[in-house]
Enzyme design. Sequence first.
Site, PDB file in Angstrom:
ATOM      1  N   LYS A  61      26.389  10.782 -43.232  1.00 44.75           N
ATOM      2  CA  LYS A  61      25.305  10.039 -42.567  1.00 44.75           C
ATOM      3  C   LYS A  61      25.883   8.834 -41.826  1.00 44.75           C
ATOM      4  O   LYS A  61      25.576   8.595 -40.671  1.00 44.75           O
ATOM      5  CB  LYS A  61      24.270   9.611 -43.614  1.00 44.75           C
ATOM      6  CG  LYS A  61      23.128   8.823 -43.033  1.00 44.75           C
ATOM      7  CD  LYS A  61      22.082   8.525 -44.092  1.00 44.75           C
ATOM      8  CE  LYS A  61      21.030   7.585 -43.516  1.00 44.75           C
ATOM      9  NZ  LYS A  61      20.029   7.197 -44.498  1.00 44.75           N
ATOM     10  N   GLU A 115      36.102   8.749 -48.586  1.00 48.16           N
ATOM     11  CA  GLU A 115      36.554  10.082 -48.993  1.00 48.16           C
ATOM     12  C   GLU A 115      36.427  11.074 -47.834  1.00 48.16           C
ATOM     13  O   GLU A 115      37.337  11.863 -47.558  1.00 48.16           O
ATOM     14  CB  GLU A 115      35.698  10.608 -50.168  1.00 48.16           C
ATOM     15  CG  GLU A 115      35.851   9.837 -51.456  1.00 48.16           C
ATOM     16  CD  GLU A 115      34.843   8.710 -51.589  1.00 48.16           C
ATOM     17  OE1 GLU A 115      34.406   8.139 -50.556  1.00 48.16           O
ATOM     18  OE2 GLU A 115      34.485   8.384 -52.741  1.00 48.16           O
ATOM     19  N   GLY A 143      20.417   9.990 -47.807  1.00 50.11           N
ATOM     20  CA  GLY A 143      21.520  10.923 -48.049  1.00 50.11           C
ATOM     21  C   GLY A 143      21.169  12.001 -49.064  1.00 50.11           C
ATOM     22  O   GLY A 143      21.393  13.191 -48.846  1.00 50.11           O
ATOM     23  N   ARG A 144      20.596  11.590 -50.193  1.00 51.57           N
ATOM     24  CA  ARG A 144      20.304  12.570 -51.257  1.00 51.57           C
ATOM     25  C   ARG A 144      19.043  13.380 -50.973  1.00 51.57           C
ATOM     26  O   ARG A 144      18.660  14.226 -51.782  1.00 51.57           O
ATOM     27  CB  ARG A 144      20.241  11.871 -52.613  1.00 51.57           C
ATOM     28  CG  ARG A 144      19.301  10.691 -52.670  1.00 51.57           C
ATOM     29  CD  ARG A 144      19.529   9.853 -53.925  1.00 51.57           C
ATOM     30  NE  ARG A 144      18.745   8.625 -53.929  1.00 51.57           N
ATOM     31  CZ  ARG A 144      19.119   7.493 -53.351  1.00 51.57           C
ATOM     32  NH1 ARG A 144      20.258   7.422 -52.704  1.00 51.57           N
ATOM     33  NH2 ARG A 144      18.357   6.414 -53.411  1.00 51.57           N
ATOM     34  N   GLU A 189      20.715   8.192 -58.767  1.00 52.42           N
ATOM     35  CA  GLU A 189      20.951   7.284 -57.643  1.00 52.42           C
ATOM     36  C   GLU A 189      19.617   6.718 -57.141  1.00 52.42           C
ATOM     37  O   GLU A 189      19.559   5.607 -56.634  1.00 52.42           O
ATOM     38  CB  GLU A 189      21.708   7.991 -56.505  1.00 52.42           C
ATOM     39  CG  GLU A 189      22.312   7.012 -55.508  1.00 52.42           C
ATOM     40  CD  GLU A 189      23.265   7.645 -54.509  1.00 52.42           C
ATOM     41  OE1 GLU A 189      24.480   7.397 -54.597  1.00 52.42           O
ATOM     42  OE2 GLU A 189      22.792   8.381 -53.625  1.00 52.42           O
ATOM     43  N   HIS A 208      26.306  26.992 -76.014  1.00 51.67           N
ATOM     44  CA  HIS A 208      27.540  27.103 -76.796  1.00 51.67           C
ATOM     45  C   HIS A 208      28.396  25.851 -76.649  1.00 51.67           C
ATOM     46  O   HIS A 208      29.596  25.886 -76.892  1.00 51.67           O
ATOM     47  CB  HIS A 208      28.314  28.349 -76.371  1.00 51.67           C
ATOM     48  CG  HIS A 208      27.502  29.590 -76.573  1.00 51.67           C
ATOM     49  ND1 HIS A 208      27.468  30.270 -77.780  1.00 51.67           N
ATOM     50  CD2 HIS A 208      26.627  30.226 -75.759  1.00 51.67           C
ATOM     51  CE1 HIS A 208      26.632  31.294 -77.677  1.00 51.67           C
ATOM     52  NE2 HIS A 208      26.111  31.287 -76.456  1.00 51.67           N
ATOM     53  N   LYS A 230      32.990   0.467 -54.014  1.00 54.53           N
ATOM     54  CA  LYS A 230      33.608   0.822 -52.725  1.00 54.53           C
ATOM     55  C   LYS A 230      34.411  -0.363 -52.187  1.00 54.53           C
ATOM     56  O   LYS A 230      35.538  -0.202 -51.707  1.00 54.53           O
ATOM     57  CB  LYS A 230      32.525   1.161 -51.687  1.00 54.53           C
ATOM     58  CG  LYS A 230      31.815   2.473 -51.899  1.00 54.53           C
ATOM     59  CD  LYS A 230      30.870   2.715 -50.711  1.00 54.53           C
ATOM     60  CE  LYS A 230      29.893   3.824 -50.989  1.00 54.53           C
ATOM     61  NZ  LYS A 230      28.866   3.966 -49.962  1.00 54.53           N
TER      62      LYS A 230
HETATM   63  O1  F6P Z   1      28.130   6.657 -52.507  1.00 52.66           O
HETATM   64  C1  F6P Z   1      26.808   6.864 -52.323  1.00 52.66           C
HETATM   65  C2  F6P Z   1      26.462   7.399 -50.994  1.00 52.66           C
HETATM   66  O2  F6P Z   1      26.153   6.347 -50.183  1.00 52.66           O
HETATM   67  C3  F6P Z   1      25.311   8.389 -51.144  1.00 52.66           C
HETATM   68  O3  F6P Z   1      24.079   7.787 -51.167  1.00 52.66           O
HETATM   69  C4  F6P Z   1      25.540   9.292 -50.009  1.00 52.66           C
HETATM   70  O4  F6P Z   1      24.864  10.495 -50.187  1.00 52.66           O
HETATM   71  C5  F6P Z   1      27.046   9.427 -50.038  1.00 52.66           C
HETATM   72  O5  F6P Z   1      27.495   8.151 -50.391  1.00 52.66           O
HETATM   73  C6  F6P Z   1      27.679   9.895 -48.770  1.00 52.66           C
HETATM   74  O6  F6P Z   1      27.377   9.052 -47.698  1.00 52.66           O
HETATM   75  P1  F6P Z   1      27.627   9.537 -46.212  1.00 52.66           P
HETATM   76  O7  F6P Z   1      26.767  10.717 -45.959  1.00 52.66           O
HETATM   77  O8  F6P Z   1      27.261   8.357 -45.364  1.00 52.66           O
HETATM   78  O9  F6P Z   1      29.093   9.879 -46.069  1.00 52.66           O
END
Ligand code: F6P
Length: 539
Positions: free
Chosen positions: A206, A212, A264-265, A350, A381, A507
């Site tokens: 987003k 990452e 995002g979620r 979240e 299990h 972060k």
């Molecule tokens: O670390 C949390 C977050 O901000 C989430 O809310 C989001 O889904 C994810 O990181 C990834 O964010 P982006 O889509 O901006 O890379």
Amino acid sequence: MPPSAELDSAWTALDHAAEAEREATIRDHFAADADRVGRLTLEAAGLTLDLSKQTFGRAGLEALLGLARAARVQDRRAALFGGEAINATEGRAVLHPALRAADGADYAALGEPVSREVEQTRRAVADYAEAVRDGTITGSDGRRIRALVHIGIGGSDLGPRLVWEALKPLEPAIDLRFVANIDDGDMAEALTGLDPAETLVVVVSKTFTTQETLANAERAKAWLEAGLKGGDVRPHLVGVTAAPERAEAFGCGRTFGFRDWVGGRYSLWSAVSLSCVIGLGAEVFDRMLAGAAAMDDHFRTAPLEANAPVMLALAQVWNVDAKGRRARTVAPYAHRLRRLPAFLQQLEMESNGKRVRRDGGVATRGTCPVVFGEPGTNGQHAFFQQIHQGPEVVPAEFVVVRKGEDGRDQPALWANALAQAQALMIGKSGAEARAELIAAGAEDAEADRLAPHKTFPGDRPSTTILMDALTPETLGSLLALYEHKTFVEGVIWDINSFDQWGVELGKVLAKAILKDVEAGAPSEGLDSSTRALLGWLTR
Ligand code: F6P
């Protein structure tokens, strides 16, 4: 009565109902109400929910419904669907239902119409996906695309990954792989065996700033550059983002957008699922959107006591606030739903894992419990030992799919799911355990010694969610059910379910520590424990 006073008295009523029902077991509630199953079984958009094995009785349910009314669930729901700035800490509307509405809807975010743009993007995604699927869009040397590497994390990963696992054909025409972790092992595994000339890398973020995702996108780009040997990399790089200029600057040859009113979620209904649309076909994806839209309609129109997301939320509120349960387990009895617990962990924790109310005051009730799970029967299990006999009561949710892979019944799977819910409810008394031991030939002393170990306290709550088959429609409906449930809980706990400030500090500190590593020395003021750990890692 002013709303806050009404809410206070609704919470007090809930406490009184909980006190009044403290000694009553689930089985007592069944005995007192011949129609309990009928009253607590709900139908919603292709799903059946059975809440009868929860621990509230009639008084508890009345108090819960009173709480929902006092918290103005209906008004808040109207504000969500009306595109108001209900994410107040970020000044944003929250309009994921607009993404799955049928063509012709007229949603607006903060007064700005959004539905035409949603439809255009949906068509652009579908056209692009079909062109990749039929070979009209190729790699830079004209070869057909046979593999996708979807890069993203959190909401840019968990939804699409769940959708793909749930709906993918047994022998997919497109080899779709997901990479989320910054650990290079994730990317190494995903790229193994792939040919860059036949691979599309879909970078989903987003913000297009997530550490990452950017690190993995760089790795994938380097892999494409090396493999294409001077060929054009851009056609192999696709961006999905609310910041298209960043994706283009990175080198994406094609970019699909979505707006900041998509959390995002809550974004799997948008272009974020481009990889799934390519892998499954637009028709399948549209059916999933239709299933979610049917749940939106149900949520919007069903009375509170027959409203599946509301009732599921109220069961959770009862367990947390009336019973003090701080965890909940979700067990999908469907191999294809094995990613559901991971998806729900982000969706619920979240969204509602917060300790301040919307006005910034400290929340005195709730809030979100720890959510965890594994598919059934695997979880039985592993951690189910604790669910049955551990000292804490952990409410359970069973998601049961009637038809198996080839449309056949799965009696052994059903039997296991039903048996778990039944065992949690009925338990086994010490006397029953002892009598069984004696009947099996144990001496008195041996029976006395073993009976405590074989006793199950019972009276442990669960909800069962049934669907006839896992189809695109029922999957969409199930995920929208959980989204709205999470929203209703946030309304009742009076928290903003749509920000996530809690992920920010880590972060920032990770960036600072990385700088220390690059500088070869810990910064002034770094705490001694972190300094020692860093010393070990950089020795
Ligand atoms: O670390 C949390 C977050 O901000 C989430 O809310 C989001 O889904 C994810 O990181 C990834 O964010 P982006 O889509 O901006 O890379």
